[in-house]
Design an enzyme around this catalytic site. Sequence first.
Site, mmCIF file in Angstrom:
data_model
loop_
_atom_site.group_PDB
_atom_site.id
_atom_site.type_symbol
_atom_site.label_atom_id
_atom_site.label_comp_id
_atom_site.label_asym_id
_atom_site.label_seq_id
_atom_site.Cartn_x
_atom_site.Cartn_y
_atom_site.Cartn_z
ATOM 1 N N GLU A 12 14.524 33.474 63.449
ATOM 2 C CA GLU A 12 13.802 32.989 62.276
ATOM 3 C C GLU A 12 12.379 32.566 62.626
ATOM 4 O O GLU A 12 11.489 32.589 61.768
ATOM 5 C CB GLU A 12 14.566 31.816 61.657
ATOM 6 C CG GLU A 12 15.949 32.192 61.156
ATOM 7 C CD GLU A 12 16.876 30.999 61.003
ATOM 8 O OE1 GLU A 12 17.840 31.112 60.228
ATOM 9 O OE2 GLU A 12 16.643 29.954 61.647
ATOM 10 N N ASP A 198 24.367 35.620 53.998
ATOM 11 C CA ASP A 198 25.766 36.027 53.889
ATOM 12 C C ASP A 198 26.431 35.245 52.769
ATOM 13 O O ASP A 198 25.852 34.322 52.202
ATOM 14 C CB ASP A 198 26.493 35.786 55.222
ATOM 15 C CG ASP A 198 26.497 34.321 55.627
ATOM 16 O OD1 ASP A 198 27.396 33.586 55.172
ATOM 17 O OD2 ASP A 198 25.592 33.899 56.375
#
Length: 232
Positions: A12, A198
């Site tokens: 990230e 997700d």
Amino acid sequence: MKIAIVVPMAEEAEFYHQYFSSGKKEMFGSTEFEHFSVQGNDLYLGLTGIGKVQAAMNLTSLLAKEKIDLVIMTGSAGSLNAKVRKEDLVLPTEFAYHDAHNTSAGNYVEGQIPQEPARFVLDSPARDQFKAFLDQKGIQYHQGLVVTGDSFISSQAQKDEIIKNFPDALCCEMEGAAFAQVAYHFNVPLIALRAISDNGDENADDDFAAFVKKVGAKAADMIVNFLQESEF
């Protein structure tokens, strides 16, 4: 103005380096923060690590030594709401701990640590400015509660347990409430942005691996554009 960007994972954090030239590096606690200058502001970018302790420890190390004016956290999350889908953006309004169960210890609610607020509300002019930026750009996002715990949620049974206690929660992750708790005690405003990697179910492992870099880049792009175009 001194601004800190904190992210849990290297996947990230790497996208910010595409936008910022190499800067000074300095250790705060166990985390190396890179120091850049953006639009006349001092920017500290730190990879804090995964989980509540890592998040709290490393943000505290920075805030205890530097007078930071604004903390921005980005990263990924798992959806808890059917309307919140993979690659969607979530702009949290508040955080709680989904793994804090202290109702039998006193007059506490689910998600509350004793002697701490029930929820850590994100309410500041800086957050309002970021929200206005997203609206101006026509960027779609969800707003609401995000819950934090030290477990990666990867089954419907885990999701159901969280939703039972937090029916209004949009998504779950592993650091946000800890960042918010530290920022609350240091009286520093926090802007949070999570991108959904997700659905927190049995496919979460495969989905997370496939989507974390993609959604990490998406969140980073929003933050960088905001910093480059805004005046504080």
